[in-house]
Design an enzyme around this catalytic site. Sequence first.
Site, mmCIF file in Angstrom:
data_model
loop_
_atom_site.group_PDB
_atom_site.id
_atom_site.type_symbol
_atom_site.label_atom_id
_atom_site.label_comp_id
_atom_site.label_asym_id
_atom_site.label_seq_id
_atom_site.Cartn_x
_atom_site.Cartn_y
_atom_site.Cartn_z
ATOM 1 C CB SER A 141 -3.270 0.383 -50.121
ATOM 2 O OG SER A 141 -2.510 -0.714 -49.650
ATOM 3 C CE1 TYR A 154 0.270 3.707 -47.710
ATOM 4 C CE2 TYR A 154 -0.432 1.415 -47.647
ATOM 5 C CZ TYR A 154 -0.133 2.560 -48.366
ATOM 6 O OH TYR A 154 -0.249 2.551 -49.735
#
Length: 245
Positions: A141, A154
């Site tokens: 990500s 996250y």
Amino acid sequence: MTIAHRDRTAMVTGATSGIGRATAVALLDSGARVVAVGRQVDRLEELAARFGDRLHICAADLSRDGEAARLLGRLPQGWMVDTLIYAAGHDAGGNVPFHESKLADLQDKLGVNLTAAAQLIHAMLPAWLIRDQGDLVVVGSIAAREAAPGLTPYALTKHGLHGLMAGLRIDYAASGLRFIEIIPGVVRSGFASRRWSGDEARADQFYQRFAGWLTPEDVAGAILWALAQPEHVSSDEIVLRPTRR
């Protein structure tokens, strides 16, 4: 020679939705055999009905300790996985300041996004090293490169995944294995609605904050491109962003 997609046997985690599902379908459409791993049995069965004996489904909850390694014992006879696409991941309960996040959500994210990936890779490496061939693709990500409010837990998991891949490249630099990290920006999928327990309206509001976004198929296309490169070429990191952002 590089493995043609039609000759691959790939395991795809997170195959019931989003990037994982798009990648599994793209590989199957290209002629590969696929082991599709996910939590939602009905969605796995939909894929099985469509693709027949080139698809083997494994319902699994990767947040359970040891579940990842047990997957290899569930392969059909004669299937040898030469490609792993680790696309499982979530941010359930996320998009809040760190002190407001729940530790149970953090533990689940660590289990699925990072620990299960490490366990599955650990289990697969010995066979790949014997053959001196294997392709590992993880979906990272942009949050591991650029901090964003509300994404600390996250981002923690994706930073860990990024570090894992960097270390693997060093440990096995003399081998024929390839370690590929796909690093997308905002991807519009079911990811946001899961963050808020299926609240589609809230997820739609989230995506409307951006001028543009990627689709799961965009990311799947990058994965198949990286895998199609000559065996002496490893696309270590591919960053994908929407043109308008």
